[in-house]
Design a protein around this motif. Structure first.
Motif, PDB file in Angstrom:
ATOM      1  N   CYS A  36      17.756  -8.355  64.412  1.00 13.89           N
ATOM      2  CA  CYS A  36      18.371  -8.386  65.747  1.00 13.89           C
ATOM      3  C   CYS A  36      17.675  -7.402  66.688  1.00 13.89           C
ATOM      4  CB  CYS A  36      19.855  -8.050  65.652  1.00 13.89           C
ATOM      5  SG  CYS A  36      20.860  -9.317  64.868  1.00 13.89           S
ATOM      6  N   ALA A  37      17.333  -6.241  66.161  1.00 13.91           N
ATOM      7  CA  ALA A  37      16.647  -5.238  66.990  1.00 13.91           C
ATOM      8  C   ALA A  37      15.278  -5.751  67.432  1.00 13.91           C
ATOM      9  CB  ALA A  37      16.513  -3.930  66.212  1.00 13.91           C
ATOM     10  N   ARG A  38      14.555  -6.437  66.541  1.00 11.11           N
ATOM     11  CA  ARG A  38      13.253  -7.005  66.919  1.00 11.11           C
ATOM     12  C   ARG A  38      13.408  -8.034  68.033  1.00 11.11           C
ATOM     13  NH1 ARG A  38      12.455  -7.171  61.319  1.00 11.11           N
ATOM     14  NH2 ARG A  38      12.893  -9.427  61.285  1.00 11.11           N
ATOM     15  N   ARG A  39      14.399  -8.893  67.890  1.00 10.33           N
ATOM     16  CA  ARG A  39      14.627  -9.903  68.920  1.00 10.33           C
ATOM     17  C   ARG A  39      15.008  -9.247  70.248  1.00 10.33           C
ATOM     18  NH1 ARG A  39      15.659 -15.344  67.922  1.00 10.33           N
ATOM     19  NH2 ARG A  39      15.778 -15.361  70.204  1.00 10.33           N
ATOM     20  N   ALA A  40      15.774  -8.166  70.176  1.00  8.06           N
ATOM     21  CA  ALA A  40      16.185  -7.465  71.397  1.00  8.06           C
ATOM     22  C   ALA A  40      14.978  -6.886  72.128  1.00  8.06           C
ATOM     23  CB  ALA A  40      17.186  -6.358  71.061  1.00  8.06           C
ATOM     24  N   ARG A  41      14.026  -6.343  71.364  1.00  7.78           N
ATOM     25  CA  ARG A  41      12.837  -5.764  71.996  1.00  7.78           C
ATOM     26  C   ARG A  41      12.001  -6.827  72.701  1.00  7.78           C
ATOM     27  NH1 ARG A  41      12.940  -2.623  67.179  1.00  7.78           N
ATOM     28  NH2 ARG A  41      11.432  -4.011  66.150  1.00  7.78           N
ATOM     29  N   GLU A  42      12.042  -8.045  72.174  1.00  5.02           N
ATOM     30  CA  GLU A  42      11.245  -9.134  72.749  1.00  5.02           C
ATOM     31  C   GLU A  42      11.962  -9.862  73.879  1.00  5.02           C
ATOM     32  OE1 GLU A  42      10.725 -11.524  69.332  1.00  5.02           O
ATOM     33  OE2 GLU A  42       9.413 -10.090  68.282  1.00  5.02           O
ATOM     34  N   GLU A  43      13.291  -9.670  73.978  1.00  4.81           N
ATOM     35  CA  GLU A  43      14.106 -10.440  74.919  1.00  4.81           C
ATOM     36  C   GLU A  43      13.914  -9.958  76.361  1.00  4.81           C
ATOM     37  OE1 GLU A  43      16.071 -13.154  76.510  1.00  4.81           O
ATOM     38  OE2 GLU A  43      16.140 -13.222  74.306  1.00  4.81           O
ATOM     39  N   LYS A  44      13.721 -10.909  77.300  1.00  2.00           N
ATOM     40  CA  LYS A  44      13.527 -10.583  78.714  1.00  2.00           C
ATOM     41  C   LYS A  44      14.836 -10.593  79.490  1.00  2.00           C
ATOM     42  CE  LYS A  44       9.110 -10.434  77.955  1.00  2.00           C
ATOM     43  NZ  LYS A  44       8.471  -9.104  77.805  1.00  2.00           N
ATOM     44  N   ASP A  45      15.757 -11.487  79.095  1.00  4.91           N
ATOM     45  CA  ASP A  45      17.026 -11.582  79.808  1.00  4.91           C
ATOM     46  C   ASP A  45      17.892 -10.367  79.466  1.00  4.91           C
ATOM     47  OD1 ASP A  45      19.165 -13.025  81.313  1.00  4.91           O
ATOM     48  OD2 ASP A  45      20.140 -12.988  79.352  1.00  4.91           O
ATOM     49  N   PRO A  46      18.304  -9.584  80.462  1.00  3.72           N
ATOM     50  CA  PRO A  46      19.023  -8.339  80.166  1.00  3.72           C
ATOM     51  C   PRO A  46      20.378  -8.562  79.486  1.00  3.72           C
ATOM     52  CG  PRO A  46      19.009  -8.791  82.532  1.00  3.72           C
ATOM     53  CD  PRO A  46      18.061  -9.749  81.914  1.00  3.72           C
ATOM     54  N   VAL A  47      21.054  -9.660  79.809  1.00  2.00           N
ATOM     55  CA  VAL A  47      22.357  -9.930  79.195  1.00  2.00           C
ATOM     56  C   VAL A  47      22.190 -10.235  77.709  1.00  2.00           C
ATOM     57  CG1 VAL A  47      24.366 -11.457  79.191  1.00  2.00           C
ATOM     58  CG2 VAL A  47      23.351 -10.729  81.370  1.00  2.00           C
ATOM     59  N   ARG A  48      21.223 -11.123  77.415  1.00  2.20           N
ATOM     60  CA  ARG A  48      20.985 -11.462  76.007  1.00  2.20           C
ATOM     61  C   ARG A  48      20.430 -10.263  75.246  1.00  2.20           C
ATOM     62  NH1 ARG A  48      22.872 -13.713  71.670  1.00  2.20           N
ATOM     63  NH2 ARG A  48      21.278 -14.469  70.216  1.00  2.20           N
ATOM     64  N   LYS A  49      19.615  -9.457  75.907  1.00  7.56           N
ATOM     65  CA  LYS A  49      19.063  -8.259  75.269  1.00  7.56           C
ATOM     66  C   LYS A  49      20.184  -7.332  74.811  1.00  7.56           C
ATOM     67  CE  LYS A  49      15.700  -4.563  76.149  1.00  7.56           C
ATOM     68  NZ  LYS A  49      14.620  -5.075  75.276  1.00  7.56           N
ATOM     69  N   GLN A  50      21.191  -7.147  75.673  1.00  4.59           N
ATOM     70  CA  GLN A  50      22.312  -6.288  75.312  1.00  4.59           C
ATOM     71  C   GLN A  50      23.111  -6.881  74.152  1.00  4.59           C
ATOM     72  OE1 GLN A  50      23.118  -3.091  76.709  1.00  4.59           O
ATOM     73  NE2 GLN A  50      24.245  -3.184  74.782  1.00  4.59           N
ATOM     74  N   GLU A  51      23.269  -8.203  74.164  1.00  6.18           N
ATOM     75  CA  GLU A  51      23.968  -8.865  73.060  1.00  6.18           C
ATOM     76  C   GLU A  51      23.262  -8.601  71.735  1.00  6.18           C
ATOM     77  OE1 GLU A  51      26.095 -12.773  75.153  1.00  6.18           O
ATOM     78  OE2 GLU A  51      24.260 -13.004  73.974  1.00  6.18           O
ATOM     79  N   LEU A  52      21.952  -8.746  71.740  1.00 10.70           N
ATOM     80  CA  LEU A  52      21.180  -8.545  70.515  1.00 10.70           C
ATOM     81  C   LEU A  52      21.244  -7.096  70.044  1.00 10.70           C
ATOM     82  CD1 LEU A  52      18.163 -10.803  71.455  1.00 10.70           C
ATOM     83  CD2 LEU A  52      19.662 -11.150  69.473  1.00 10.70           C
ATOM     84  N   GLU A  53      21.223  -6.162  70.964  1.00  3.48           N
ATOM     85  CA  GLU A  53      21.351  -4.752  70.590  1.00  3.48           C
ATOM     86  C   GLU A  53      22.717  -4.475  69.980  1.00  3.48           C
ATOM     87  OE1 GLU A  53      20.473  -2.740  74.211  1.00  3.48           O
ATOM     88  OE2 GLU A  53      18.277  -2.848  73.943  1.00  3.48           O
TER      89      GLU A  53
END
Length: 755
Positions: A246-263
């Motif tokens: 999940c942390a790897r996906r968060a680092r790659e995610e551009k959308d801030p909402v989805r990034k926070q979800e993944l974190e």
């Protein structure tokens, strides 16, 4: 007892779902997208588990069986997928691809070696498999296992016994039990969500350290606890791997909402399922992880959610009060659980897929019921669980309402709203009947189960289809011995011979035993005794075979994750399969074709012994010839009184044979020291067993489906649903301590007429 209603709109929706035109459904765009992902994938075979088991078993040749089994389970968890997909809020999948099956090669290799060439194209439940995995299975994995499965080992015990024609001829069948270890189970949801797996790890450590090496029992217990610790460490490491993913996906995610979800998901996986849940989201994640761990470790269906609205409600209530959760957000998480559970498909042989087809694994989720003080237990989650299914429209889990006299009208109305969708949800269970069954579960004819009244009220819940169980207190396969009672009634007419005009390997040959030539019965009572003798013969044959299965399971096919989720099993140092549960149940006897049997006996009583309109020899000849040349006799048999019309002529026979089956079953002692339970066979087994059964004396033609569950024969209940209900009400439901199932399909016109 489950009752289904149908409506024109619901039926139309069902057709659209089957056609794939409304797959992207749900209360939010997220759920619609996840549902679309699910339905975009054809069920596929995953060999991760097969590869892990083969690797470990090759490495551990000569080690104790329990040690090998536990090491193999740990290796599976260490190698599970760490995929994280778009849209999801929960984490972890049991397979590399969505909608996959991680099958149990140590139970399935013997049939898979034969089925593999047709797996992709077979008529019932086809599966995709990559060319690479196909070759590895064919060349490396299956050759190692195909002569080591439980079915093969069972064959070594029974190969010299003539008394097995019924098993192979479809009258007394244990095939499901041979291939479905780890099944029909309600884990200790309340405990594992509240404490996490770390609780069991620490307990196992203490128990291991406390062993006295001079105690003879310490030898096996040391192997047991050491293996449990390795399995639990693998579960802990799985959570760490998913957190990192999940942390790897968060680092790659551009959308801030989805990034926070993944974190947030990465942080959650550092907490659960290893540690205690601290939120409703955490609790849902632990529930999902436990569900698929058990499905991966075992081979059978029916890992059951139990009383979901009870153990999840404290987390929901606290989050609502804190303002960190809304009902809409909670319902979205529940819908995601539904989608994910539906993705967890059942992998079976071609033969068993014909009987239990549809990929469905019978997970069960219950709402309502009573609390431990006998008060109505419904809460806001009860409503949300029902409403979530109206939006998600998935086949799994089987959502059910536990009914009692204090059930709020508003909750009943919510359930009826879901029923009107025509999807088969929800089932309705009578709490009084369920609790009565649990009081005598595995206790024998006059005995009681080991449950307390508090256990039953707090944890009692249906498993799979309809079988009664209790969260964290019961283990055992509840859908094991299948008795074709319609076939048994036919055998009483034909003196144990399966008619030549049937699709059966014993067609024209002795299938069971000679209970009397047709011309030898001078009274109905004499013939009726032969019917009962054939039923008893089939039950006894299945029982003897199931005892062997139980022995093999206890010795070689153990289940460590099931074991840690049973109250008291760690303290006993006993695996679930060897008797670690507080209440051990199964294998059980499940009768199939009840209505066909009753109508057959009633027809013979009326036409042969009362009206003297035919002889039993003529009925026998008619069944042997599939009624060709006996059309007039068939018409007379079809006109006889039928079960399901509030007619005591047939219903008295039904009540008596119902009780006889239960009595024959519950007298039998099982391998782990408990008694056998009786039940009604569920799902579409009446179709598969009907295909093997010759023409029956109620006028049914060879190969046609038998009657469904405990319901009246198809189209035989001609006096409407209320008359049918009165017939059903004459049966002793609590006598079936493994559950009963009634399917009633009520059309709109019947509802209008009744109103």
């Amino acid at each position: 007892m489950a009752v289904h209603t149908n409506a024109t709109a619901g039926a139309a929706l069902g057709n659209e779902l089957r056609a794939g035109t409304v797959a992207q459904v749900g209360s939010t765009k997220r759920i619609q997208a996840l549902n679309g992902m699910l339905h975009a994938n054809r069920p596929n075979v995953d060999i991760t588990r097969a590869r892990a088991y083969t690797k470990i078993y090759k490495q551990t040749e000569g080690m104790p069986s329990l040690m090998r089994r536990y090491k193999a389970s740990a290796e599976v968890y260490r190698t599970l997928s760490d995929n994280v997909y778009d849209h999801e809020q929960l984490v972890g999948w049991p397979t590399q691809k969505i909608r996959g099956a991680n099958f149990a090669i140590e139970l399935h290799a013997h049939w898979l070696a034969e089925d593999l060439p047709n797996l992709r194209e077979r008529t019932y439940d086809p599966f995709d498999i990559t060319d690479e995995d196909y070759r590895e299975l064919e060349e490396e994995l299956l050759p190692y296992w195909k002569d080591k499965t439980m079915a093969v080992q069972w064959g070594h015990y029974v190969s010299q016994r003539e008394w097995n024609r019924g098993q192979f001829g479809g009258v007394s069948d244990v095939s499901n039990y041979l291939c479905a270890n780890g099944s029909h189970f309600i884990p200790a949801w309340t405990d594992v969500i509240q404490h996490g797996f770390v609780k069991y790890y620490e307990k196992a450590q203490r128990l291991l350290e406390a062993l006295d090496p001079n105690d003879p029992e310490s030898i096996d217990k040391r192997i047991f606890y050491t293996g449990i610790l390795e399995v639990l460490e693998a579960i802990r490491d799985w959570g760490e791997r998913l957190s990192a993913a999940c942390a790897r996906r968060a680092r790659e995610e551009k959308d801030p909402v989805r990034k926070q979800e993944l974190e947030n998901m990465a942080a959650m996986m550092k907490r659960v399922p290893w540690g205690p849940a601290t939120s409703f989201h955490d609790a849902c994640e632990t529930a999902w992880a436990v569900c698929f761990f058990l499905f991966v470790e075992g081979a059978g269906p029916s890992i059951t959610w139990g009383r979901f609205d009870q153990y999840m409600y404290p987390y929901y209530k606290e989050d609502i009060e804190k303002g960190s959760l809304t009902p809409e957000k909670a319902m979205e998480l529940i819908e995601e659980l539904y989608v994910r559970v539906t993705s967890n498909v059942w992998f079976q042989s071609t033969q068993m897929a014909y009987i239990f087809g549809g990929y469905y694994r019978y997970p069960h989720l219950d709402v309502g019921g009573l609390d431990e003080n006998g008060r109505d237990a419904s809460n806001e989650l009860s409503y949300l669980c029902l409403r979530a299914m109206r939006y998600a429209k998935t086949t799994s889990p089987a959502v059910s309402l536990l009914l009692h006299q204090k059930t709020p009208d508003s909750l009943l109305y919510e359930a009826c709203e879901l029923a009107a969708e025509g999807m088969g949800h929800p089932s309705f269970f009578n709490c009084e009947g369920l609790y009565s069954m649990l009081e005598h579960r595995a206790g024998g004819l006059e005995g009681y189960s080991h449950y307390t009244r508090k256990d039953i009220l707090k944890f009692g819940s249906p498993i799979g289809c309809v079988e009664p169980g209790a969260e964290g207190l019961q283990y055992g396969h509840t859908d094991s011995g299948i008795i074709n009672v319609a076939g048994a009634a036919l055998m009483a007419v034909t003196n144990g011979v399966m008619p030549e005009e049937s699709d059966n390997m014993f067609a024209g040959k002795l299938l069971t035993f000679e209970s009397g030539a047709p011309g030898s019965f001078q009274t109905f009572e004499a013939f009726y005794d032969a019917v009962k003798a054939q039923i008893k013969y089939a039950i006894d044959e299945a029982h003897a075979n199931l005892l062997i299965c139980e022995k093999l399971l206890a010795e070689q096919f153990n289940l460590p994750t099931f074991t840690v989720l049973l109250e008291g099993a760690l303290e006993k140092g006993k695996d679930a399969t060897a008797g670690g549960a507080k209440v051990n149940v199964g294998p059980t006897m499940n009768m199939c074709g009840f209505g066909t049997m009753v109508d057959s006996v009633a027809a013979i009583k009326k036409v042969v012994f009362e009206d003297r309109a035919a002889t039993l020899e003529e009925v026998c000849a008619a069944c042997m010839q599939n009624f060709v040349g006996y059309e007039d006799l068939r018409t007379k048999l079809q006109a006889a009184p039928k079960y399901g019309n509030d007619d005591d002529f047939a219903d008295a026979i039904a009540a008596d044979l119902w009780k006889w089956f239960s009595t024959c079953t519950m007298r039998l002692k099982m391998y782990r020291g408990h008694y056998c339970d009786a039940a009604v066979q569920m799902v579409q087994s009446n179709v598969g067993y009907g295909a093997m059964t010759g023409a029956t004396p109620n006028g049914r033609l060879a190969g046609m489906p038998l009657s469904d569950t405990m319901s009246a024969t198809q189209q035989a209940d001609t006096h409407g649903p209320t008359a049918a209900a009165r017939s059903y009400g004459k049966l002793d439901f609590p006598a079936y301590t493994n559950g009963t199932l009634l399917n009633m399909w009520i059309s709109q016109s019947e509802l209008i007429e009744q109103s």
